[in-house]
Design a protein around this motif. Structure first.
Motif, PDB file in Angstrom:
ATOM      1  N   ILE A 115     -18.672   4.855  -5.111  1.00 12.11           N
ATOM      2  CA  ILE A 115     -19.045   4.986  -6.525  1.00 12.11           C
ATOM      3  C   ILE A 115     -20.339   4.204  -6.783  1.00 12.11           C
ATOM      4  O   ILE A 115     -21.184   4.628  -7.567  1.00 12.11           O
ATOM      5  N   MET A 120      -0.972  -4.192  -7.879  1.00 12.53           N
ATOM      6  CA  MET A 120      -2.423  -4.049  -7.804  1.00 12.53           C
ATOM      7  C   MET A 120      -3.096  -5.417  -7.644  1.00 12.53           C
ATOM      8  O   MET A 120      -4.090  -5.557  -6.959  1.00 12.53           O
ATOM      9  N   PHE A 145     -13.840   3.555  -1.532  1.00 14.61           N
ATOM     10  CA  PHE A 145     -13.918   4.152  -2.879  1.00 14.61           C
ATOM     11  C   PHE A 145     -14.943   3.387  -3.729  1.00 14.61           C
ATOM     12  O   PHE A 145     -15.848   3.965  -4.319  1.00 14.61           O
ATOM     13  N   VAL A 146     -14.800   2.067  -3.739  1.00 13.13           N
ATOM     14  CA  VAL A 146     -15.668   1.228  -4.574  1.00 13.13           C
ATOM     15  C   VAL A 146     -17.130   1.365  -4.122  1.00 13.13           C
ATOM     16  O   VAL A 146     -18.037   1.488  -4.942  1.00 13.13           O
ATOM     17  N   HIS A 190      -9.450   1.999   2.215  1.00 11.40           N
ATOM     18  CA  HIS A 190      -9.530   3.049   1.205  1.00 11.40           C
ATOM     19  C   HIS A 190     -10.150   2.498  -0.079  1.00 11.40           C
ATOM     20  O   HIS A 190     -11.057   3.095  -0.653  1.00 11.40           O
ATOM     21  N   GLU A 191      -9.665   1.334  -0.499  1.00 14.75           N
ATOM     22  CA  GLU A 191     -10.192   0.731  -1.730  1.00 14.75           C
ATOM     23  C   GLU A 191     -11.681   0.402  -1.571  1.00 14.75           C
ATOM     24  O   GLU A 191     -12.502   0.736  -2.429  1.00 14.75           O
ATOM     25  N   SER A 222     -11.790   5.943   4.872  1.00 12.65           N
ATOM     26  CA  SER A 222     -10.514   5.259   4.697  1.00 12.65           C
ATOM     27  C   SER A 222      -9.825   5.052   6.039  1.00 12.65           C
ATOM     28  O   SER A 222      -9.134   4.069   6.252  1.00 12.65           O
ATOM     29  N   SER A 262      -9.730  -8.816  -1.411  1.00 18.31           N
ATOM     30  CA  SER A 262     -10.967  -9.486  -1.810  1.00 18.31           C
ATOM     31  C   SER A 262     -10.977 -10.976  -1.479  1.00 18.31           C
ATOM     32  O   SER A 262     -12.022 -11.520  -1.144  1.00 18.31           O
ATOM     33  N   ARG A 292      -2.807  -6.438  -4.058  1.00 15.98           N
ATOM     34  CA  ARG A 292      -3.810  -5.736  -3.250  1.00 15.98           C
ATOM     35  C   ARG A 292      -5.182  -6.391  -3.424  1.00 15.98           C
ATOM     36  O   ARG A 292      -5.917  -6.594  -2.462  1.00 15.98           O
ATOM     37  N   ARG A 293      -5.502  -6.713  -4.679  1.00 14.87           N
ATOM     38  CA  ARG A 293      -6.813  -7.272  -5.001  1.00 14.87           C
ATOM     39  C   ARG A 293      -7.000  -8.606  -4.285  1.00 14.87           C
ATOM     40  O   ARG A 293      -8.022  -8.867  -3.667  1.00 14.87           O
ATOM     41  N   TYR A 308       0.809  -1.224   0.000  1.00 19.84           N
ATOM     42  CA  TYR A 308       0.000   0.000   0.000  1.00 19.84           C
ATOM     43  C   TYR A 308       0.841   1.274   0.000  1.00 19.84           C
ATOM     44  O   TYR A 308       0.320   2.365   0.124  1.00 19.84           O
ATOM     45  N   ASN A 330      -4.707   1.565   6.206  1.00 21.28           N
ATOM     46  CA  ASN A 330      -5.910   2.073   5.532  1.00 21.28           C
ATOM     47  C   ASN A 330      -5.977   1.642   4.077  1.00 21.28           C
ATOM     48  O   ASN A 330      -6.832   2.119   3.339  1.00 21.28           O
ATOM     49  N   GLY A 331      -5.090   0.747   3.653  1.00 23.29           N
ATOM     50  CA  GLY A 331      -5.035   0.361   2.242  1.00 23.29           C
ATOM     51  C   GLY A 331      -6.321  -0.275   1.769  1.00 23.29           C
ATOM     52  O   GLY A 331      -6.966   0.212   0.839  1.00 23.29           O
TER      53      GLY A 331
END
Lengths: 399, 305
Positions: free
Chosen positions: A265, A236, A261-262, A257-258, A280, A244, A239-240, A213, A253-254
């Motif tokens: 939106i 990336m 954000f998701v 934060h993601e 975050s 997930s 991270r995913r 991160y 906060n990595g």
């Protein structure tokens, strides 16, 4: 392909010279060499060394872009000296003189030779760069899905030249950052089905404040890599998979934060900045801002926020409520989320492996079809959803 | 020319002065804006980090909406991050017909579809690229009413609009990573060279590693100040957040006073085209662009005398 039949030409080289033991500051040294234009910058440097000054320090071995020894900066950008044509380098130079410097982010041993042990190899060691085999180890070979091994060939293509490390902008301000080459190496094992420590590797690199991160998403490594390893893309993916698949909620906060954000939106269609920050820090819900960590951060930013509102940078309404798309559009966005996130497998298209339709006829539909025809086919299948179109394209990778 | 205009999120959120400045500047450049007010966030790389297909589908929807705008020559964005994140998605969508078909199937319930037509490739360009490639530097030069003489401007691109070069179609004939310098010169300004021109503002890690994030912003601002820049100019509102809004905090991280005003690209263009700093929302910045405003008053006073 380079034209190899042109006669030799004069090329000017400007080399960065430095010998720490001399106690003299670095200086520039210019030499003119004569070679065919398709010859490499490395050959130019070696000619200068042979003809004019044997003390020029450069590390090289294979001269064929496979050993990774001759990483340098040419006209300010990291390259392999053996993999850069002289004419191309001259064309991209600021003043017609090819400028060659040692790589960045690593201490200079002499001239164009940097200390890879002090930085690059230490970082590679940091990510446990060997397979931790699943037990029991089979008597003969492991049997794995072909696709899973194809997937990690991209990171296996790394030749350890250090070009990505040289120009990593996160490392420039935070030298402890694990960095692009080592994190790409980490993906090589996280993506390997025979490895038994996926969670441990990911947890370690998520929780490390200088781990996955800490990447600032600047694409420097993507541009630098002579082998298209796409280190940032691998970060990336780490991270995913950490967030997930392994649900790792790191202290940096990595993942929060993601996730924030998701979610924002999905709910607003547009980014609601004032809500993203507290979530975050505090957690991915409207309540996030009441978490002590979020409160602390809001307090730290309060002066800037107050100034922003005072200057009319943000009005209070947008700051508090955010901006939203109209209802029918929001519903469309939600449907996209439901369909994509609800799919059995996460789909990821890696062009390094699949190539584009032009290079790879069969994936474009019928072999030999023109681009226009495949676009038409695509439009057709979009209009009439068929069971076939739900099947993953050949060569694409479902993770 | 008519464009399908994607303003992005931040230009309507924390940097409203950017969206406002574009609205003022576009008519002066004969750009007709048809706003894509139904489109969603590009994902800024973060949605792609979470789920690549989700980001590709959301952006395919935006492209499809842009393709529906009658008579539009292309799609225009005003954010480096939008440019980079959208170009990445477009690269995948254009590369593979099967993949595109699947994404379009998700969009079909709304009656939308992103079409790849080799005869008329879908083009999504940042305002900066349009200035040089579609409007042209000669035309831009001819429109200048208040040349930026003696204004020393440091360019700041934002990573997403300069790397990777192949995806962004940056080559010897299209030196898109040098357009800011060309535009500053066309407007009559002086280009300031400093180390941070194409480096990262640090914004993507502001919530993860605030120290490293603001050390980047603070270092580049400091380098520009040392090179005697009156201001920076950027085509990226996210860079603007870290360089302008966070500048007071960045000052603490790097331990020096900075006070470097940061202009959005359309503001700089508007200023040269004769608009007033206030009309361009320059009073809304955190770091007051005093040096730039003083400069513009001096020019006006000089012209009157």
């Amino acid at each position: 392909m380079a034209d190899t039949h042109r006669p030799p030409e004069q090329f000017k080289l400007r080399l960065r010279r430095y010998d720490p033991e001399s106690r003299q500051p670095p200086y520039w040294d210019e030499h003119e060499v004569k070679l065919e234009p398709h010859r490499s910058v490395l050959e130019g440097i070696l000619q200068a060394k042979a003809s004019f000054d044997g003390s020029i320090g450069i590390r090289c071995s294979c001269r064929a872009a496979i050993c990774g020894s001759c990483g340098v900066r040419i006209n300010g950008e990291p390259h392999l000296a053996c993999h850069t044509h002289l004419d191309e380098a001259r064309r991209l130079s600021a003043d017609g003189v090819i400028e060659v410097e040692p790589m960045g982010n690593m201490p200079v041993i002499k001239d164009l030779i940097v200390d890879m042990d002090a930085v690059h190899w230490k970082k590679i060691q940091r990510v446990t760069p060997w397979l931790i085999a699943k037990q029991p180890v089979p008597e003969r070979e492991y049997i794995v899905e072909r696709e899973s091994m194809v997937d990690i060939t991209q990171t296996m293509a790394c030749i350890q030249c250090g070009a990505c490390v040289s120009d990593c902008l996160a490392m420039e301000v935070d030298p402890g950052f694990v960095g692009p080459a080592a994190l790409a190496k980490a993906y090589r094992f996280v993506g390997d089905p025979r490895d038994d420590a996926h969670f441990e590797r990911l947890n370690d690199l998520s929780e490390d404040p200088q781990g996955i991160y800490d990447c600032t998403h600047c694409f420097k490594c993507v541009q630098a890599c002579p082998k298209d390893v796409n280190p940032m893309g691998q970060i990336m993916r780490l991270r995913r998979i950490a967030g997930s698949d392994h649900h790792i909620e790191d202290d940096n906060n990595g993942h929060r934060h993601e996730a924030a954000f998701v979610t924002l939106i999905r709910d607003y269609g547009l980014l609601h900045e004032a809500e993203l920050l507290p979530r975050s820090y505090g957690g991915n819900s409207w309540l996030g801002k009441f978490h002590p960590n979020a409160g602390l951060e809001l307090l730290r930013s309060s002066r800037v926020a107050a100034l922003g509102i005072l200057r009319g940078k943000m009005n209070l309404k947008t700051a508090l409520l955010g901006h939203k798309l109209a209802k029918p559009d929001l519903q469309a966005i939600k449907r996209i989320y439901q369909r994509v996130e609800g799919a059995e497998k996460r789909r990821e298209l890696n062009l390094y492996i699949t190539g584009t339709d032009e290079d790879d006829g069969p994936t474009a539909g019928s072999a030999g079809s023109s681009d226009g025809a495949s676009a038409a086919a695509a439009a057709e299948s979009a209009a009439q959803p068929s069971p076939q179109s739900a099947v993953s394209p050949e060569g694409s990778i479902d993770l | 020319m008519k464009v399908a205009y994607w303003p992005g999120c931040v230009s309507r959120g924390f940097t409203p002065e950017l969206h406002g400045a574009v609205a003022k500047v576009a008519p002066l450049l004969d750009i007709e804006l048809v706003e894509l007010d139904r489109a969603s966030c590009c994902g800024a790389g973060v949605i792609a980090e979470h789920n690549q297909e989700l980001a590709d589908t959301l952006n395919a929807r935006t492209f499809a909406l842009a393709q529906e705008v009658q008579g539009a020559d292309l799609m225009m964005n005003i954010c480096s991050t939008c440019q980079g994140a959208m170009s990445e998605c477009q690269e995948r969508l254009d590369a593979d017909a099967h993949y595109r078909a699947q994404v379009n199937e998700t969009l079909s319930s709304e009656g939308l579809s992103y079409e790849k037509d080799p005869a008329r490739p879908f083009t999504n360009k940042n305002f900066l690229w349009m200035l040089v490639e579609d409007i042209g530097l000669a035309k831009l030069r001819s429109l200048v009413k208040r040349p930026l003489s003696n204004l020393k401007v440091g360019p700041f691109y934002g990573c997403y609009i300069v790397r990777p070069r192949r995806r962004l179609q940056i080559d010897f004939d299209h030196p898109r990573d040098h357009y800011l310098e060309q535009v500053i010169e066309a407007l009559g300004g002086t280009v300031i060279e400093y180390a941070g021109v194409r480096k990262c503002c640090g914004f993507p890690i502001i919530t993860m590693n605030k120290e490293a994030s603001l050390r980047q912003a603070g270092t580049h601002l400091g380098d520009a100040a040392d090179a005697d820049a009156d201001c920076l100019v950027t085509p990226c509102p996210l860079c603007h957040l870290n360089l302008d809004m966070q500048q007071p905090i960045a000052e603490k991280v790097v331990g020096r006073e900075l006070r470097v005003p940061v202009l959005h690209l359309p503001q700089l263009v508007g200023l040269a085209l004769g608009l007033e700093p206030r009309e361009l929302g320059m009073n809304r910045h955190i770091v007051r662009p005093t040096s730039v405003i003083d400069w513009s008053t001096a020019v006006v006073a000089g012209a009157g005398a």
